[in-house]
Motif scaffolding. Structure first.
Motif, PDB file in Angstrom:
ATOM      1  N   ASN A 249      -3.111  24.336  68.455  1.00  0.00           N
ATOM      2  CA  ASN A 249      -2.698  24.625  67.090  1.00  0.00           C
ATOM      3  C   ASN A 249      -1.189  24.515  66.995  1.00  0.00           C
ATOM      4  O   ASN A 249      -0.485  24.597  68.007  1.00  0.00           O
ATOM      5  N   TYR A 250      -0.709  24.341  65.773  1.00  0.00           N
ATOM      6  CA  TYR A 250       0.734  24.236  65.566  1.00  0.00           C
ATOM      7  C   TYR A 250       1.153  25.195  64.463  1.00  0.00           C
ATOM      8  O   TYR A 250       0.501  25.292  63.423  1.00  0.00           O
ATOM      9  N   ARG A 251       2.231  25.935  64.711  1.00  0.00           N
ATOM     10  CA  ARG A 251       2.768  26.834  63.692  1.00  0.00           C
ATOM     11  C   ARG A 251       3.414  26.004  62.582  1.00  0.00           C
ATOM     12  O   ARG A 251       3.881  24.897  62.843  1.00  0.00           O
ATOM     13  N   PRO A 252       3.481  26.548  61.354  1.00  0.00           N
ATOM     14  CA  PRO A 252       3.038  27.884  60.943  1.00  0.00           C
ATOM     15  C   PRO A 252       1.596  27.887  60.441  1.00  0.00           C
ATOM     16  O   PRO A 252       1.094  26.869  59.969  1.00  0.00           O
ATOM     17  N   ALA A 253       0.947  29.064  60.552  1.00  0.00           N
ATOM     18  CA  ALA A 253      -0.327  29.284  59.874  1.00  0.00           C
ATOM     19  C   ALA A 253       0.009  29.780  58.470  1.00  0.00           C
ATOM     20  O   ALA A 253       0.777  30.726  58.307  1.00  0.00           O
ATOM     21  N   LEU A 254      -0.538  29.134  57.449  1.00  0.00           N
ATOM     22  CA  LEU A 254      -0.120  29.366  56.063  1.00  0.00           C
ATOM     23  C   LEU A 254      -1.051  30.335  55.351  1.00  0.00           C
ATOM     24  O   LEU A 254      -2.274  30.236  55.456  1.00  0.00           O
TER      25      LEU A 254
END
Length: 312
Positions: A265-270
Protein backbone atom coordinates in the motif's frame (compact mmCIF):
# COMPACT_ATOMS: atom_id res chain seq x y z
CA UNK A 1 17.63 3.77 -8.56
CA UNK A 2 15.11 2.14 -6.23
CA UNK A 3 12.54 2.11 -9.04
CA UNK A 4 14.62 -0.53 -10.75
CA UNK A 5 14.58 -2.75 -7.70
CA UNK A 6 10.84 -2.48 -7.13
CA UNK A 7 9.75 -3.25 -10.68
CA UNK A 8 12.29 -6.03 -11.00
CA UNK A 9 11.15 -7.62 -7.75
CA UNK A 10 7.46 -7.34 -8.63
CA UNK A 11 7.91 -8.90 -12.03
CA UNK A 12 10.10 -11.87 -11.12
CA UNK A 13 7.14 -14.22 -10.86
CA UNK A 14 5.63 -12.74 -14.00
CA UNK A 15 8.68 -13.65 -16.08
CA UNK A 16 10.03 -16.60 -14.12
CA UNK A 17 11.32 -18.36 -17.25
CA UNK A 18 13.50 -15.49 -18.43
CA UNK A 19 15.04 -13.85 -15.41
CA UNK A 20 18.49 -13.51 -16.97
CA UNK A 21 17.59 -10.61 -19.31
CA UNK A 22 17.21 -7.10 -17.87
CA UNK A 23 15.64 -4.40 -20.04
CA UNK A 24 16.54 -0.86 -18.96
CA UNK A 25 14.62 2.19 -20.17
CA UNK A 26 15.30 5.93 -19.85
CA UNK A 27 12.27 8.26 -19.91
CA UNK A 28 13.22 11.73 -21.18
CA UNK A 29 11.57 14.96 -22.33
CA UNK A 30 11.34 14.85 -26.15
CA UNK A 31 12.72 18.39 -26.52
CA UNK A 32 15.28 18.77 -23.72
CA UNK A 33 16.34 15.10 -23.49
CA UNK A 34 16.36 15.56 -19.70
CA UNK A 35 15.34 12.60 -17.47
CA UNK A 36 11.76 12.67 -16.23
CA UNK A 37 11.38 11.85 -12.53
CA UNK A 38 8.02 10.90 -11.01
CA UNK A 39 6.71 9.46 -14.25
CA UNK A 40 4.05 6.85 -13.57
CA UNK A 41 4.99 3.50 -15.11
CA UNK A 42 2.02 1.13 -15.11
CA UNK A 43 1.91 -2.47 -16.31
CA UNK A 44 -1.79 -2.98 -16.90
CA UNK A 45 -2.61 -6.71 -16.70
CA UNK A 46 -0.02 -7.34 -13.98
CA UNK A 47 -1.54 -4.45 -11.98
CA UNK A 48 1.85 -2.97 -11.16
CA UNK A 49 2.66 0.72 -10.99
CA UNK A 50 5.62 2.73 -9.74
CA UNK A 51 7.01 6.24 -10.09
CA UNK A 52 10.46 6.82 -11.56
CA UNK A 53 13.08 8.61 -9.48
CA UNK A 54 15.43 11.44 -10.46
CA UNK A 55 17.15 9.47 -13.22
CA UNK A 56 13.86 8.65 -15.00
CA UNK A 57 14.92 5.00 -15.30
CA UNK A 58 12.97 1.78 -14.91
CA UNK A 59 13.73 -1.88 -15.64
CA UNK A 60 11.54 -4.75 -16.77
CA UNK A 61 13.20 -8.17 -16.50
CA UNK A 62 12.58 -11.01 -18.93
CA UNK A 63 12.05 -11.63 -22.63
CA UNK A 64 9.78 -8.76 -23.64
CA UNK A 65 9.01 -10.24 -27.05
CA UNK A 66 6.94 -12.97 -25.38
CA UNK A 67 5.00 -10.77 -22.94
CA UNK A 68 1.33 -10.05 -23.56
CA UNK A 69 0.84 -6.90 -21.52
CA UNK A 70 0.82 -3.13 -21.95
CA UNK A 71 2.90 -0.37 -20.36
CA UNK A 72 1.35 3.06 -19.83
CA UNK A 73 3.67 6.02 -19.18
CA UNK A 74 2.08 9.13 -17.72
CA UNK A 75 3.55 12.38 -16.45
CA UNK A 76 1.59 15.55 -15.73
CA UNK A 77 1.49 18.00 -18.66
CA UNK A 78 2.85 15.34 -21.04
CA UNK A 79 1.01 13.24 -23.58
CA UNK A 80 0.29 9.79 -22.24
CA UNK A 81 2.08 6.95 -24.01
CA UNK A 82 0.71 3.40 -24.20
CA UNK A 83 3.03 0.69 -25.54
CA UNK A 84 2.55 -3.09 -25.87
CA UNK A 85 5.47 -4.65 -23.99
CA UNK A 86 6.58 -6.79 -26.92
CA UNK A 87 7.23 -3.61 -28.95
CA UNK A 88 9.62 -2.36 -26.25
CA UNK A 89 12.06 -5.18 -26.95
CA UNK A 90 15.31 -3.51 -27.98
CA UNK A 91 14.26 -0.01 -26.89
CA UNK A 92 16.51 2.14 -24.72
CA UNK A 93 15.09 5.67 -24.57
CA UNK A 94 11.42 6.62 -24.40
CA UNK A 95 10.52 10.24 -25.17
CA UNK A 96 7.40 11.95 -23.87
CA UNK A 97 5.98 15.05 -25.54
CA UNK A 98 4.82 18.03 -23.50
CA UNK A 99 1.59 19.91 -24.10
CA UNK A 100 0.62 23.40 -22.96
CA UNK A 101 -2.38 24.15 -20.76
CA UNK A 102 -4.02 27.51 -21.36
CA UNK A 103 -3.42 29.88 -18.48
CA UNK A 104 -5.92 32.56 -17.51
CA UNK A 105 -5.16 36.21 -16.79
CA UNK A 106 -3.48 36.42 -13.37
CA UNK A 107 -4.61 40.06 -13.00
CA UNK A 108 -8.25 39.07 -12.56
CA UNK A 109 -9.56 39.91 -9.09
CA UNK A 110 -12.15 37.97 -7.08
CA UNK A 111 -13.95 39.60 -4.17
CA UNK A 112 -15.89 36.66 -2.73
CA UNK A 113 -15.24 33.04 -1.89
CA UNK A 114 -17.20 29.97 -0.88
CA UNK A 115 -16.42 26.62 0.74
CA UNK A 116 -17.46 23.48 -1.14
CA UNK A 117 -18.19 20.06 0.39
CA UNK A 118 -17.55 21.07 3.99
CA UNK A 119 -17.31 18.00 6.22
CA UNK A 120 -17.06 17.17 9.91
CA UNK A 121 -13.75 15.46 10.62
CA UNK A 122 -15.32 13.67 13.59
CA UNK A 123 -17.55 11.77 11.16
CA UNK A 124 -14.61 10.31 9.23
CA UNK A 125 -14.29 6.64 10.17
CA UNK A 126 -13.56 5.03 6.79
CA UNK A 127 -10.50 5.43 4.58
CA UNK A 128 -9.70 4.56 0.97
CA UNK A 129 -6.28 3.48 -0.27
CA UNK A 130 -5.71 0.35 1.82
CA UNK A 131 -6.21 -3.26 0.77
CA UNK A 132 -8.79 -5.11 2.86
CA UNK A 133 -9.67 -8.75 3.40
CA UNK A 134 -12.41 -8.44 0.80
CA UNK A 135 -10.89 -6.17 -1.87
CA UNK A 136 -7.57 -4.86 -3.15
CA UNK A 137 -7.26 -1.13 -3.70
CA UNK A 138 -6.23 -1.15 -7.37
CA UNK A 139 -6.28 2.56 -8.18
CA UNK A 140 -3.70 5.22 -9.02
CA UNK A 141 -5.69 8.37 -8.21
CA UNK A 142 -8.87 9.27 -6.38
CA UNK A 143 -10.93 12.38 -7.15
CA UNK A 144 -13.70 14.37 -5.49
CA UNK A 145 -16.22 16.13 -7.71
CA UNK A 146 -17.21 19.66 -6.71
CA UNK A 147 -20.13 21.80 -7.88
CA UNK A 148 -20.24 25.58 -8.07
CA UNK A 149 -23.03 28.03 -8.85
CA UNK A 150 -21.36 29.66 -11.85
CA UNK A 151 -18.32 29.15 -14.11
CA UNK A 152 -15.22 31.31 -14.12
CA UNK A 153 -14.03 30.84 -10.53
CA UNK A 154 -10.52 30.17 -9.24
CA UNK A 155 -9.43 27.46 -6.81
CA UNK A 156 -7.91 28.91 -3.63
CA UNK A 157 -7.26 25.92 -1.36
CA UNK A 158 -8.27 22.42 -0.36
CA UNK A 159 -8.54 20.62 2.96
CA UNK A 160 -8.44 16.86 3.21
CA UNK A 161 -8.51 14.21 5.88
CA UNK A 162 -6.15 11.23 5.91
CA UNK A 163 -5.26 8.31 8.15
CA UNK A 164 -2.22 9.36 10.18
CA UNK A 165 -0.11 7.54 12.76
CA UNK A 166 2.06 8.65 15.63
CA UNK A 167 5.66 7.47 15.39
CA UNK A 168 7.29 6.79 18.75
CA UNK A 169 10.83 8.17 18.50
CA UNK A 170 11.70 7.78 22.18
CA UNK A 171 14.21 5.05 21.36
CA UNK A 172 16.05 7.34 18.95
CA UNK A 173 16.12 10.58 20.93
CA UNK A 174 16.81 11.69 24.48
CA UNK A 175 13.16 12.63 25.06
CA UNK A 176 9.89 10.72 24.81
CA UNK A 177 9.00 12.24 21.46
CA UNK A 178 6.07 11.17 19.31
CA UNK A 179 5.93 12.57 15.79
CA UNK A 180 3.16 12.17 13.25
CA UNK A 181 4.13 10.26 10.13
CA UNK A 182 4.70 12.26 6.95
CA UNK A 183 3.49 11.52 3.47
CA UNK A 184 3.79 13.02 0.02
CA UNK A 185 1.36 13.04 -2.86
CA UNK A 186 0.40 15.04 -5.90
CA UNK A 187 -2.72 17.13 -6.41
CA UNK A 188 -4.40 17.09 -9.81
CA UNK A 189 -7.24 19.41 -10.82
CA UNK A 190 -9.45 18.33 -13.72
CA UNK A 191 -12.28 19.69 -15.82
CA UNK A 192 -15.25 17.46 -16.53
CA UNK A 193 -14.99 15.11 -19.47
CA UNK A 194 -17.99 15.79 -21.75
CA UNK A 195 -18.31 12.09 -22.65
CA UNK A 196 -17.64 10.13 -19.46
CA UNK A 197 -18.78 12.93 -17.09
CA UNK A 198 -15.74 12.05 -14.96
CA UNK A 199 -12.36 13.82 -14.67
CA UNK A 200 -11.10 15.12 -18.02
CA UNK A 201 -8.28 17.50 -18.97
CA UNK A 202 -5.83 19.02 -16.48
CA UNK A 203 -6.61 22.55 -15.31
CA UNK A 204 -3.16 23.26 -13.83
CA UNK A 205 0.03 23.57 -15.88
CA UNK A 206 2.32 23.05 -12.90
CA UNK A 207 3.09 19.98 -10.81
CA UNK A 208 1.60 20.34 -7.32
CA UNK A 209 3.42 18.05 -4.91
CA UNK A 210 2.76 18.05 -1.19
CA UNK A 211 5.65 16.44 0.70
CA UNK A 212 5.41 17.68 4.27
CA UNK A 213 1.90 16.58 5.23
CA UNK A 214 1.53 15.59 8.87
CA UNK A 215 -1.53 14.98 11.02
CA UNK A 216 -5.02 13.86 10.07
CA UNK A 217 -6.19 17.09 8.48
CA UNK A 218 -4.11 18.70 5.74
CA UNK A 219 -4.66 22.27 4.50
CA UNK A 220 -3.10 23.19 1.15
CA UNK A 221 -2.98 26.73 -0.25
CA UNK A 222 -3.28 26.74 -4.06
CA UNK A 223 -3.50 30.49 -4.77
CA UNK A 224 -0.09 30.73 -6.46
CA UNK A 225 -1.10 28.23 -9.14
CA UNK A 226 -3.92 30.42 -10.53
CA UNK A 227 -6.18 27.47 -11.29
CA UNK A 228 -9.14 28.68 -13.33
CA UNK A 229 -12.38 26.65 -13.18
CA UNK A 230 -14.19 27.14 -16.52
CA UNK A 231 -17.34 25.12 -15.76
CA UNK A 232 -19.82 24.66 -12.92
CA UNK A 233 -18.15 21.42 -11.85
CA UNK A 234 -14.57 20.26 -11.45
CA UNK A 235 -12.52 17.52 -9.80
CA UNK A 236 -9.63 17.56 -7.33
CA UNK A 237 -7.65 14.32 -7.28
CA UNK A 238 -4.96 12.86 -5.07
CA UNK A 239 -2.29 11.02 -7.06
CA UNK A 240 -0.35 8.44 -5.09
CA UNK A 241 3.43 8.61 -5.46
CA UNK A 242 4.35 4.96 -5.48
CA UNK A 243 7.91 4.94 -4.16
CA UNK A 244 9.87 3.83 -1.06
CA UNK A 245 9.01 7.00 0.87
CA UNK A 246 5.28 6.24 0.77
CA UNK A 247 5.44 2.47 0.74
CA UNK A 248 3.83 0.34 3.42
CA UNK A 249 1.75 -2.78 3.62
CA UNK A 250 -1.54 -4.11 4.90
CA UNK A 251 -2.67 -7.62 5.71
CA UNK A 252 -4.97 -9.04 3.08
CA UNK A 253 -6.39 -12.50 2.64
CA UNK A 254 -5.27 -15.19 0.21
CA UNK A 255 -8.27 -17.43 -0.64
CA UNK A 256 -5.98 -20.08 -2.15
CA UNK A 257 -3.99 -20.69 1.04
CA UNK A 258 -6.71 -19.52 3.46
CA UNK A 259 -4.08 -17.36 5.17
CA UNK A 260 -3.35 -13.66 5.62
CA UNK A 261 -0.82 -12.16 3.23
CA UNK A 262 1.05 -8.86 3.01
CA UNK A 263 -0.11 -6.44 0.33
CA UNK A 264 1.70 -3.30 -0.78
CA UNK A 265 0.00 0.00 0.00
CA UNK A 266 1.05 3.60 -0.44
CA UNK A 267 0.27 6.55 1.82
CA UNK A 268 -1.88 8.53 2.23
CA UNK A 269 -5.08 6.65 3.05
CA UNK A 270 -7.85 9.17 2.27
CA UNK A 271 -10.82 9.85 4.49
CA UNK A 272 -14.41 9.26 3.41
CA UNK A 273 -16.93 11.74 4.78
CA UNK A 274 -20.03 10.70 6.69
CA UNK A 275 -22.47 11.68 3.94
CA UNK A 276 -25.14 9.31 2.65
CA UNK A 277 -27.39 9.30 -0.40
CA UNK A 278 -27.66 8.23 -4.01
CA UNK A 279 -25.45 10.89 -5.62
CA UNK A 280 -21.89 9.55 -5.79
CA UNK A 281 -19.16 12.20 -6.15
CA UNK A 282 -16.03 10.02 -5.85
CA UNK A 283 -14.06 8.79 -8.87
CA UNK A 284 -11.01 6.53 -9.04
CA UNK A 285 -8.41 5.92 -11.75
CA UNK A 286 -7.85 2.22 -12.49
CA UNK A 287 -4.60 0.70 -13.77
CA UNK A 288 -5.73 1.24 -17.36
CA UNK A 289 -5.82 4.96 -16.43
CA UNK A 290 -9.56 5.02 -16.95
CA UNK A 291 -11.76 6.87 -14.46
CA UNK A 292 -14.59 4.93 -12.84
CA UNK A 293 -17.09 5.79 -10.06
CA UNK A 294 -15.76 4.62 -6.68
CA UNK A 295 -18.69 2.69 -5.18
CA UNK A 296 -16.97 0.73 -2.42
CA UNK A 297 -18.57 2.61 0.49
CA UNK A 298 -21.97 3.28 -1.09
CA UNK A 299 -24.51 4.32 0.01
CA UNK A 300 -22.62 5.54 3.09
CA UNK A 301 -19.60 7.15 1.47
CA UNK A 302 -20.78 9.43 -1.31
CA UNK A 303 -17.96 11.97 -0.87
CA UNK A 304 -14.33 12.16 0.12
CA UNK A 305 -13.37 14.01 3.27
CA UNK A 306 -12.12 16.88 1.11
CA UNK A 307 -13.36 20.45 0.93
CA UNK A 308 -12.39 23.16 -1.54
CA UNK A 309 -12.43 26.95 -1.33
CA UNK A 310 -13.09 28.85 -4.56
CA UNK A 311 -13.08 32.59 -5.25
CA UNK A 312 -15.52 34.35 -7.56
Amino acid sequence: MKTLIIIAACLLAFVANAQDKMNKFHIVDSLTEKPMPQTSVTIVRAKLSIATEKDGVFIIPGDLSNMQDTVILNSQNYRQLKIPIYLMDGMDTIRLSKFVIEHFDEKLKFDNDTLLNDYNRKDVVHYAGINTRTANFDYLQMAQQFYIAKPGTTLKSITLNRLAFGLDLSGLTWSGMVRMDKTKFRIRVYAIDPVTKGPGRDLCNQVIEEDESVGRQVNINLKKYNIHIPDTTFFVAIEWIRDFYNAGFSLGYDPKTNRPKKENNYRPALGISGTTGNKLNIWAMAYKREWVPYKYFMPYGTDMAMSASVAY
